[in-house]
Write a protein that holds these residues in place. Sequence first.
Motif: not given
Length: 228
Positions: A34-47
């Motif tokens: 999930y993009a928003a979770h990737a962001r909260e874990m410090g990752s770039d939510p690209t596909r």
Amino acid sequence: MSPTLFQISHPVVPVLGETAAYPVRRIFCVGRNYAAHAREMGSDPTREAPCYFTKSADSVVPGGGPVPYPPGTANLHHEVELVVALGAPVFRANAATAAGAVFGHAVGLDLTRRDLQLAAKDLGQPWDLGKSFEFSAPVSPLRRAAAPVLAARIELAVNGTVRQSADVADMTWSVPEVIAHLSRFYHLGPGDLIFTGTPEGVGPVVPGDRIEARIDGIGELAVDITVG
Ligand code: MN
């Protein structure tokens, strides 16, 4: 018949409306779906291609219930996830074929020793200590399905306060896409559970906390964290 050293029982998950239970062979988990979770874990939510880890089959807690606070951590996190159970062999499948291998769905918790996971990440080490441990995979009873679920409200509350609330439709990789991709690397089949990733809002739980998770149309799961 060869002699047996030990008697070990297979973990099973109840199936709604049926007497027979679903035997668990393997547990695959998707990270950052999930993009928003990737962001909260410090990752770039690209596909980018989905990333995976596994949990030992015996980390299943069928139907939820008490979960002792695990050893070796000071930061146990909740992650509510849609769980997919496979009911047919699937290998090197496309999404359409992969969809036909779905046995059913459940609500799952990917309980995580976050401090250990983050330490491993920093050192470029495997996530096993953070992710695969006893009682780390509570799963609600399975609900049979003729097709993979593509949209449904997914929610988690701790002591009555909603912490995670999203829709399965927000997943970066849908259920059939995850199965198809994973089937490039494994001969998937009956007994395989796939935890499909958590939405944003993960956070800590402590002994005495009650976790209630639900996915509309699929089920509910309650877990009480007890003193370990
Ligand atoms: Mn997870």
